[in-house]
Design a protein around this motif. Structure first.
Motif: not given
Length: 82
Positions: A1-3, A7-8, A69-77
């Motif tokens: 899992m990425d740091v 955090i997000l 945070a939701i948008v960031g997690l979606g982009l990471i995924t």
């Protein structure tokens, strides 16, 4: 899992809980959950307009952090290489 992902996820969890609490603290417009937690009593006494404005401002800021945070997690995924 990425740091950054971790955090997000932590930010998302904390902001979700705080956002729920702040929404329940808002003055009700007649009935609903706010009356269960004492919102009806503060309406009879008369609440401060400044306190309500500050609560609105804090809720909007927290909702924006929650959304980012939701948008960031979606982009990471979406762009995560397996």
């Amino acid at each position: 899992m990425d740091v950054l992902e971790f955090i997000l996820q932590v930010v998302l969890g904390i902001t979700s809980l705080l956002l729920t609490l702040l929404i329940l603290l808002h003055k009700g417009r007649g009935g609903g959950l706010s009356d269960m937690f004492g919102g009806g009593m503060s309406q009879a006494v008369g609440s401060s307009g400044l306190a309500e404005r500050n609560l609105n401002y804090l809720t909007i800021i927290l909702a924006l952090v929650w959304f980012l945070a939701i948008v960031g997690l979606g982009l990471i995924t979406k762009f995560q290489v397996i």
